[in-house]
Write an enzyme that holds these catalytic residues in place. Sequence first.
Site: not given
Ligand SMILES: Cc1cc2nc3c(=O)[nH]c(=O)nc-3n(C[C@H](O)[C@H](O)[C@H](O)COP(=O)(O)O)c2cc1C
Ligand SMILES: [Mn+2]
Length: 483
Positions: A167, A171-172, A185, A231, A280
């Site tokens: 994956n 996630y910040r 996450w 991805e 945020d």
């Molecule tokens: C700039 C930015 C920051 C983000 N920060 C977070 C975060 O801190 N934690 C989180 O869970 N998702 C965050 N997201 C959203 C996830 O990247 C998004 O839900 C993504 O689909 C997660 O991938 P996954 O489905 O593989 O977990 C952020 C998105 C963006 C565009």
């Molecule tokens: Mn994913």
Amino acid sequence: MSFDGLQDYLAALARRGELKTIDAEVDRELELAEIADRVMGAGGPVLKFARPRGSRYPVVINLFGTLARTAFALGVSNFDEIGARVEALLHTQPPDSFLEKVRALPRLAEMASWAPRIVERAPCQEVVEEQPSLHDLPVLKTWPQDGGPFLTLPLVITVHPETGQRNVGMYRMQVFDVRTTGMHWHPHKVGAEHYRGYERLGRRMPVAVALGCDPAVIYSATAPLPEEFDEFLFAGFLRKRAVDLVAARSVDLMVPAEAEFVLEGYVDPGERRLEGPFGDHTGYYSLADEFPVFHLTAITRRANPVYPATIVGRPPKEDRFLAKATERIFLPLIRAQLPEIVDINLPPEGVFHNLALMRIRKRYPGHAYKVMHALWGLGQMMFTKIIAVFDEEVDVQDLSEVIWRLGNHIDPERDVCFVRGPVDILDHAARLPGYGSKMGIDATRKWPAEGFARPWPDAIEMSAEVKARVDALWANLNLEGER
Ligand SMILES: Cc1cc2nc3c(=O)[nH]c(=O)nc-3n(C[C@H](O)[C@H](O)[C@H](O)COP(=O)(O)O)c2cc1C
Ligand SMILES: [Mn+2]
């Protein structure tokens, strides 16, 4: 069109006149963010801060700052072009006859060419730092109450401990000190699911974080893909070209060869530390809470890397264009399950998960409710706090029309339903973190079959015949320029 990494994208932007370099020294604490925010708000260029105070690496920001730039970043002039490619993929029929099989070969070969490729040597490993320090990176603090500096565009790479499924999620990461960061996450996200697997097994979780790639790769980490979908394969589909991967040096993970930096390390089971607050994308601070901790073991990098960042805050910000891309690219996927959906609008002020406006082809009584409940069961659409459903003739992209129809079409007590379920971790109004309620609004025309016994009036419109007559008259009316 695809790019050989972030710097190739920056070079292309420079040729388009969309890159501006700032040579003045700028403070990474708040000052740089405020400058970027003003330029972002005006639809301005990508900014390259050549001298962020206290770091020798430049910062680039506003990579996705306009709709046109984000489309360019994904190699198209319009996101719907990608949506159409997704739709074509979904409608690929297995070939029956020998002739059809032969005809399908080039397409199958094309699909195979999207899968990630393994390479031995990579720009992201030109320099390997065995004594790495996070303090070398020009990490930004964006807002006054932020708990510290945060990595804002990290591509967090993990594999499931049992299935080996990879994956990549954005996630910040809050920089705590030289070697540790937070790992934010949310519990609903795939990185967190992988981590639960390592915690069950009591094992240390290898993690690699790529900073700065081809923008299609960066975007892919934000896309709400099904859990089993890689991805990097998705990025290959977007780019129409494979993503090159190389083995990381100190962890057993594959990382994008074209990255600017790769942070290698691990997250231990059971370890938590207070992370946040952080200004945020909701426009509010997400408050401090316990999150897992990333430990850095190595930094690999290009010889002359640039550090990518974004700022989130009160919408609209640049992430709205990533969200629009997702809205357009994923519409065909939603439609594969729910063909009655004509269009969807997630306005930026609704911060993706607060408001979804749906346009449907209503076929049977109660249809609007079927659509809401299906969406609440579909991937990250589960977070949607308010879903309003409109008839086919309503243009949900036109907020003026949406409000007009909404106000006119509902008897609130009858047409609103409430359900409970998971909500986004960032929802500060929910009764509990991540758990709350959602509202569905049936703003479609009500049918007799739904118990609506009164006549439903037509919306007012001039007849086509009169319009044509007036068009013909117009030149004689001395009203040129008045309409
Ligand atoms: C700039 C930015 C920051 C983000 N920060 C977070 C975060 O801190 N934690 C989180 O869970 N998702 C965050 N997201 C959203 C996830 O990247 C998004 O839900 C993504 O689909 C997660 O991938 P996954 O489905 O593989 O977990 C952020 C998105 C963006 C565009
Ligand atoms: Mn994913």
